[in-house]
Design a protein around this motif. Structure first.
Motif, short mmCIF file in Angstrom:
data_model
loop_
_atom_site.label_atom_id
_atom_site.label_comp_id
_atom_site.label_asym_id
_atom_site.label_seq_id
_atom_site.Cartn_x
_atom_site.Cartn_y
_atom_site.Cartn_z
N UNK A 353 0.86 -1.38 0.10
CA UNK A 353 -0.44 -0.02 0.44
C UNK A 353 1.13 1.66 -0.20
N UNK A 354 1.38 1.44 -1.08
CA UNK A 354 2.38 3.02 -1.75
C UNK A 354 1.12 4.14 -1.84
N UNK A 355 1.96 5.04 -2.01
CA UNK A 355 1.01 7.13 -1.67
C UNK A 355 1.03 6.75 -3.49
N UNK A 356 -0.47 7.44 -4.38
CA UNK A 356 0.03 7.12 -5.49
C UNK A 356 0.63 9.03 -5.58
N UNK A 357 1.32 8.80 -6.12
CA UNK A 357 2.41 10.13 -6.21
C UNK A 357 3.59 10.37 -7.86
N UNK A 358 3.15 11.46 -8.10
CA UNK A 358 3.82 12.08 -9.60
C UNK A 358 4.84 11.81 -9.69
N UNK A 359 5.52 11.03 -9.56
CA UNK A 359 7.29 10.29 -8.78
C UNK A 359 8.10 10.71 -9.63
N UNK A 360 9.22 11.81 -8.85
CA UNK A 360 10.59 11.97 -9.07
C UNK A 360 11.69 10.96 -8.49
N UNK A 361 10.96 10.53 -7.09
CA UNK A 361 12.71 9.59 -6.96
C UNK A 361 11.78 8.78 -5.69
N UNK A 362 13.20 7.97 -5.43
CA UNK A 362 12.74 6.06 -4.76
C UNK A 362 14.32 5.76 -4.42
N UNK A 363 14.15 5.55 -3.07
CA UNK A 363 16.23 4.99 -2.50
C UNK A 363 15.33 4.31 -2.13
N UNK A 364 16.49 3.26 -1.61
CA UNK A 364 16.20 1.99 -0.24
C UNK A 364 17.24 2.55 0.63
N UNK A 365 16.41 2.13 1.68
CA UNK A 365 17.99 1.90 3.19
C UNK A 365 16.98 1.85 4.25
N UNK A 366 17.82 1.78 5.45
CA UNK A 366 17.26 1.04 6.53
C UNK A 366 17.31 1.80 7.10
N UNK A 367 16.15 3.08 7.45
CA UNK A 367 16.47 4.26 8.54
C UNK A 367 15.66 3.80 10.06
N UNK A 368 15.47 2.80 10.59
CA UNK A 368 15.00 2.49 11.53
C UNK A 368 15.97 1.14 12.00
N UNK A 369 17.42 0.66 11.78
CA UNK A 369 18.38 -0.22 12.11
C UNK A 369 17.72 -1.35 12.19
N UNK A 370 16.64 -2.37 11.72
CA UNK A 370 15.89 -3.08 12.27
C UNK A 370 16.64 -4.24 11.10
N UNK A 371 17.17 -4.36 9.74
CA UNK A 371 17.76 -4.82 9.57
C UNK A 371 16.59 -5.15 8.11
N UNK A 372 15.39 -4.62 8.17
CA UNK A 372 15.28 -4.48 7.17
C UNK A 372 15.00 -3.02 6.12
N UNK A 373 15.51 -3.08 4.67
CA UNK A 373 15.30 -1.93 3.98
C UNK A 373 14.02 -1.79 3.85
N UNK A 374 14.42 -0.04 4.32
CA UNK A 374 12.61 0.98 3.49
C UNK A 374 13.09 1.02 2.86
N UNK A 375 11.63 2.07 2.13
CA UNK A 375 11.84 3.21 1.15
C UNK A 375 11.45 4.08 1.61
#
Length: 433
Positions: A353-375
């Motif tokens: 369930x991702x937001x509907x946006x006129x997309x300009x960029x996206x990036x992966x990174x584990x911002x919560x330090x739980x071992x899984x990459x966030x988007x």
């Protein structure tokens, strides 16, 4: 009975938000309001200080002392007659505090650009290069700058790096001398000479950057990556750009030799070892064309169908579910972000369930330090006009994603993640004007 007409959460920070409520639309005003805040929607264990908090006749409150990135439920009860205990409540939408604190920064406001973190001076913290188009009324439409990080403080430093817009930047040690060199593509614009595309490799000589004259095809509005195409231990180059061909260049002792793939005019061209055989495959797409995956078999590339949708315009690669193979986040057309799971070389839409946006960029990174990459996503959104640039964090809990708004920023953002302050978590840079 009366109830608040609405309850909303605004001014969301990393450890605070503000609850606002409005009086009932009909009847006389309540004599008192009470506020509850809880991590669960049953409100059986409200937070200390926010358990049936007497608000009198106030219609807002700043809630503090919250946990970063945590989910909260809020409700406001309206009492018409507090002596009899008669009340009705209105709930706000569940609210997640932000992972990020939005702060001012010393960097140039830019759009149609790119940014990349890298420790170019080998002092143990992440420096920054950024490029892009300055404000529309500016006399100088393109800009590039290098920023040195000294213990979390960024200082602009002079360099010979070309000013470009519609650009990409990527750090990599192509000459294996132990410091980061820079690959850069983009466009110069001149009112009399028109526009010119460029691709430049800058060698890092003890913090001074020199154009090596690599002779690569100039591209803009595309992608550029360092990647070891032939497995010989040094970094090669892949390039693509809008209305340009796609190019592969092999690094032979610092001399780049390659070829164009004339039939490929694509929006992106991303390296991915989708079949886990240890060599570099590619995924590429364009708005009105099928999404193509080319499998690398000992240097021979073969187009294969792996179940991806047509009309993709961006792709970012990560193993989001921790199963050892690389998955893909895609932008389909201009508005639809999706995540596809890699199941032994075939991709399946997970229905995130991702937001509907006129997309300009996206990036992966584990911002919560739980071992899984966030988007992290950015693009134009808004209830009707699609005129507000938004940044969302889609937090990954063992393969399940929950998205929340970080901030509304200026026009057309590009994203970069890096630990800017060396505190062992990822910070975010969003380019905007």
């Amino acid at each position: 009975m009366v109830r608040p007409a609405s309850v909303t959460i605004e001014e969301i920070g990393s450890d605070t938000f503000t609850v606002h409520w409005t009086a009932p639309e009909t009847g006389s005003a309540p004599t008192k309001y009470y506020l509850d805040v809880d991590n669960d929607s049953d409100f059986n264990s409200p937070l200390s200080g926010y358990d049936n908090k007497d608000m009198g006749t106030a219609t807002s409150l700043v809630v503090t002392g919250l946990d970063v990135g945590s989910l909260y439920h809020s409700r406001v009860r309206a009492y018409k007659d507090s002596t009899t205990g008669q009340s009705t409540s209105t709930l706000a939408d569940p609210t997640r505090t932000s992972i990020f604190n939005v702060t001012t920064d010393p960097f140039q406001d830019l759009y149609y650009g790119d940014a990349a973190f890298g420790d170019y001076d080998n002092d143990g913290d992440l420096d920054l290069v950024l490029c892009g188009k300055m404000k529309i009324n500016s006399d100088e439409p393109q800009f590039t700058s290098l920023y040195r990080n000294d213990s979390g403080t960024y200082t602009q430093v002079s360099s010979s790096i070309m000013d470009l817009c519609f650009c990409t930047v990527d750090w990599g040690d192509y000459d294996n001398d132990g410091d980061l060199d820079l690959l850069m593509t983009g466009q110069t614009q001149d009112t009399s000479l028109g526009s010119t595309n460029h691709t430049v490799i800058y060698r890092n000589n003890n913090g001074t950057f020199e154009d090596i004259g690599a002779g690569l095809a100039g591209v803009s509005r595309g992608s550029a990556d360092w990647i070891d195409l032939d497995g010989d231990g040094d970094l090669d180059v892949s390039l693509t750009g809008l209305s340009d061909n796609t190019y592969l260049y092999y690094n032979n002792d610092g001399v780049f030799e390659g070829f164009s793939i004339d039939s490929l005019d694509v929006d992106y061209f991303e390296p991915i070892d989708f079949d886990n055989d240890g060599d570099v495959d590619f995924i590429m797409g364009e708005t009105y064309s099928p999404t193509l995956v080319y499998r690398n078999d000992d240097g021979q590339y073969t187009s294969v169908d792996v179940g991806l949708p047509d009309g993709t315009t961006k792709a970012e690669i990560a193993d989001f579910d921790g199963d050892g193979d690389l998955d893909i986040a895609l932008l389909i057309g201009s508005y639809t972000f999706t995540i596809y799971r890699n199941d032994n070389g075939t991709f399946q839409d997970i229905g995130a369930d991702l937001p509907l946006l006129s997309g300009s960029d996206m990036v992966w990174g584990d911002v919560t330090n739980n071992g899984y990459p966030d988007l992290i996503l950015t693009g134009l959104g808004g209830d009707s006009a699609w005129d507000t640039q938004m940044v969302y964090t889609c937090l990954n809990e063992a393969g399940s994603f929950t998205c929340s708004l970080v901030d509304n920023i200026g026009y057309v953002g590009s994203l970069a993640l890096g630990d800017m302050d060396n505190d062992n978590d990822l910070d975010m840079l969003a380019l905007s004007v």
